[in-house]
Design a protein around this motif. Structure first.
Motif, mmCIF file in Angstrom:
data_model
loop_
_atom_site.group_PDB
_atom_site.id
_atom_site.type_symbol
_atom_site.label_atom_id
_atom_site.label_comp_id
_atom_site.label_asym_id
_atom_site.label_seq_id
_atom_site.Cartn_x
_atom_site.Cartn_y
_atom_site.Cartn_z
ATOM 1 N N ARG A 7 41.175 35.373 22.400
ATOM 2 C CA ARG A 7 40.302 36.542 22.179
ATOM 3 C C ARG A 7 39.782 37.149 23.480
ATOM 4 N NH1 ARG A 7 35.725 34.489 18.315
ATOM 5 N NH2 ARG A 7 35.988 32.643 19.634
ATOM 6 N N TYR A 8 39.783 36.344 24.555
ATOM 7 C CA TYR A 8 39.248 36.827 25.829
ATOM 8 C C TYR A 8 40.175 36.428 26.979
ATOM 9 C CZ TYR A 8 35.217 36.481 22.710
ATOM 10 O OH TYR A 8 34.377 36.557 21.626
ATOM 11 N N LEU A 9 40.051 37.157 28.090
ATOM 12 C CA LEU A 9 40.796 36.822 29.304
ATOM 13 C C LEU A 9 39.998 35.840 30.150
ATOM 14 C CD1 LEU A 9 42.087 40.339 30.458
ATOM 15 C CD2 LEU A 9 43.369 38.582 29.233
ATOM 16 N N ASP A 10 40.708 35.045 30.924
ATOM 17 C CA ASP A 10 40.078 34.114 31.855
ATOM 18 C C ASP A 10 40.603 34.426 33.256
ATOM 19 O OD1 ASP A 10 38.923 32.082 33.229
ATOM 20 O OD2 ASP A 10 39.971 30.450 32.201
ATOM 21 N N LEU A 11 39.928 35.349 33.936
ATOM 22 C CA LEU A 11 40.370 35.816 35.251
ATOM 23 C C LEU A 11 39.419 35.387 36.367
ATOM 24 C CD1 LEU A 11 41.444 39.424 34.208
ATOM 25 C CD2 LEU A 11 42.974 37.623 34.971
ATOM 26 N N HIS A 12 38.662 34.329 36.142
ATOM 27 C CA HIS A 12 37.674 33.892 37.129
ATOM 28 C C HIS A 12 38.321 33.472 38.444
ATOM 29 C CE1 HIS A 12 34.153 34.066 34.493
ATOM 30 N NE2 HIS A 12 34.925 33.593 33.523
ATOM 31 N N LEU B 235 41.249 34.487 39.719
ATOM 32 C CA LEU B 235 41.762 35.674 40.410
ATOM 33 C C LEU B 235 40.615 36.538 40.933
ATOM 34 C CD1 LEU B 235 44.685 36.484 37.984
ATOM 35 C CD2 LEU B 235 44.916 35.932 40.404
ATOM 36 N N HIS B 236 39.502 36.529 40.240
ATOM 37 C CA HIS B 236 38.308 37.242 40.717
ATOM 38 C C HIS B 236 37.835 36.635 42.034
ATOM 39 C CE1 HIS B 236 33.709 37.656 40.497
ATOM 40 N NE2 HIS B 236 34.180 38.790 40.962
ATOM 41 N N ARG B 237 37.876 35.308 42.128
ATOM 42 C CA ARG B 237 37.476 34.637 43.361
ATOM 43 C C ARG B 237 38.434 34.998 44.508
ATOM 44 N NH1 ARG B 237 39.018 30.622 46.272
ATOM 45 N NH2 ARG B 237 40.726 30.116 44.840
ATOM 46 N N ARG C 6 36.903 43.020 47.721
ATOM 47 C CA ARG C 6 35.507 43.275 48.096
ATOM 48 C C ARG C 6 34.605 42.416 47.229
ATOM 49 N NH1 ARG C 6 33.707 46.802 44.069
ATOM 50 N NH2 ARG C 6 35.409 47.795 42.911
ATOM 51 N N ARG C 7 33.365 42.303 47.633
ATOM 52 C CA ARG C 7 32.396 41.534 46.873
ATOM 53 C C ARG C 7 31.969 42.311 45.629
ATOM 54 N NH1 ARG C 7 32.069 36.139 47.738
ATOM 55 N NH2 ARG C 7 32.531 35.729 49.931
ATOM 56 N N CYS C 8 32.109 41.702 44.469
ATOM 57 C CA CYS C 8 31.697 42.332 43.223
ATOM 58 C C CYS C 8 31.525 41.243 42.170
ATOM 59 C CB CYS C 8 32.729 43.366 42.760
ATOM 60 S SG CYS C 8 34.376 42.672 42.423
ATOM 61 N N ASP C 9 30.722 41.535 41.142
ATOM 62 C CA ASP C 9 30.568 40.544 40.082
ATOM 63 C C ASP C 9 31.761 40.597 39.138
ATOM 64 O OD1 ASP C 9 30.185 42.714 38.351
ATOM 65 O OD2 ASP C 9 28.009 42.586 38.447
ATOM 66 N N TYR C 10 31.833 39.658 38.216
ATOM 67 C CA TYR C 10 32.994 39.521 37.334
ATOM 68 C C TYR C 10 33.163 40.741 36.432
ATOM 69 C CZ TYR C 10 36.280 37.160 34.166
ATOM 70 O OH TYR C 10 37.391 36.818 33.428
ATOM 71 N N LEU C 11 32.051 41.295 35.967
ATOM 72 C CA LEU C 11 32.117 42.463 35.077
ATOM 73 C C LEU C 11 32.692 43.673 35.807
ATOM 74 C CD1 LEU C 11 31.489 43.643 32.292
ATOM 75 C CD2 LEU C 11 29.190 44.173 33.102
ATOM 76 N N GLU C 12 32.257 43.887 37.033
ATOM 77 C CA GLU C 12 32.782 45.007 37.828
ATOM 78 C C GLU C 12 34.266 44.810 38.125
ATOM 79 O OE1 GLU C 12 31.878 47.374 42.041
ATOM 80 O OE2 GLU C 12 30.672 45.632 41.457
#
Length: 342
Positions: free
Chosen positions: A98-103, A105-107, A116-122
């Motif tokens: 139901r959801y993606l797990d991109l934590h 790749l976000h890191r 660039r520095r950004c939170d997970y939602l951005e």
């Protein structure tokens, strides 16, 4: 789960079909064995045909006497396959698809030069926003590796949640379209086909600095500007900005009375695009091939983001809900309510 059962059955049928095609292909190894067997049945001597036939018949009868329970005439029972529970793995964060797990790749994105520095939602909101990334950084290996990892994850997730989709065919068609628009010079963001010249801003800065350097008579005199100021000026031109104060001053002083196109390629930073005049035809061709490969990866990721739009929307909603819960728990009212058992 039913879709996964059907997908497995389709794959099995396709594999059997591929084997049959190899058997009936005149050039295949299986076809050669079949021809040899047929040739053995039809002896060179026409009078020996019947004797060969009865010899084979005798072999078959003896075989079935030894293995009487092996009945090849019975229809295959595939009811067990249809009832089989397929094993589809999802992480806890993915919530059974139901959801993606991109934590992870976000890191990677946050710690990379192209990111660039950004939170997970951005990060989720701008997952396929490749236009904002400096094109010179798109030619680096870390960026290509990031795109490849992102593509592999999104492809795997889509195939796990949509097993009956023809994703491979869609991607092949998309890559053909990208190649066509690339050759026409009409691919958005890649109209230059990957042949990037020095930015106009860098040329303007170089002209101004070249005239300013006329006031300095030597490298030693230029070095009095200090390491930081020299580094900033070199970075603005895309030149190497490391080393001692003396080395930085020598690189900058080389621009006196000259343009960026007159400088040697060794003076430019590796992450920057060297002036076209300093690149061989082979280097330009290699850069074009790299640019095309990157453009294909970006196009595929963009298409998958479109296909997974609903999943991404649900993922963002879940992240927002978690952030709201954390914010409420951190507030004095939330802390008090939790400790009072509200």
């Amino acid at each position: 789960m039913q879709n996964h059962r059907v997908r497995k059955r389709i794959d099995s049928v396709q594999e059997i079909a591929r084997k049959l095609m190899r058997v009936y292909d005149d050039d295949s190894e299986e076809s050669k064995h079949r021809k040899e067997e047929i040739a053995a049945l039809g002896a060179s001597n026409p009078t020996a045909v019947y004797s060969k036939f009865y010899d084979r018949l005798k072999e078959l009868r003896e075989y079935h006497k030894r293995f009487p329970v092996f009945d090849i005439t019975m229809a295959e029972d595939d009811s067990a396959l249809l009832k089989e529970e397929p094993k589809v793995e999802f992480s806890g964060e993915e919530g059974m698809g139901r959801y993606l797990d991109l934590h992870e790749l976000h890191r990677v994105f946050q710690n990379a030069k192209f990111g660039r520095r950004c939170d997970y939602l951005e990060y989720l909101n701008h997952l396929a926003d490749f236009a904002s990334i400096d094109k010179t950084l798109k030619f680096t290996k870390p960026y290509r590796q990031y795109l490849q990892q992102l593509l592999e994850y999104l492809t795997g997730f889509y195939e796990r949640t949509q097993p009956l989709s023809q994703l491979k065919k869609q991607m092949e068609k998309l890559q053909q379209e990208v190649e066509k628009t690339w050759e026409q010079g009409q691919l958005p963001g890649w109209e230059d086909k990957g042949i990037i010249s020095l930015p106009a801003e860098a040329e303007a800065v170089a002209q101004q600095l070249s005239s300013d350097l006329e006031t300095f008579d030597s490298v030693d005199e230029l070095a009095t500007l200090g390491a930081d100021q020299l580094k900033d000026k070199l970075a603005a031109l895309g030149l190497k900005c490391g080393g001692t104060v003396q080395q930085r001053a020598e690189r900058l002083y080389a621009l006196k009375g000259r343009s960026l196109h007159d400088l040697g390629p060794k003076l430019f930073a590796k992450s920057k695009v060297v002036a076209t005049a300093h690149r061989s035809e082979e280097e330009l061709k290699q850069q074009q091939q790299t640019g095309l490969a990157v453009a294909k990866l970006e196009a595929q990721v963009t298409r998958l983001v479109e296909l997974l739009a609903n999943i991404i929307s649900d993922t963002k909603g879940r992240v927002e809900k978690k952030q709201a819960q954390v914010g409420w728990c951190d507030s004095s009212e939330g802390w008090l309510a939790l400790h009072q058992g509200v």
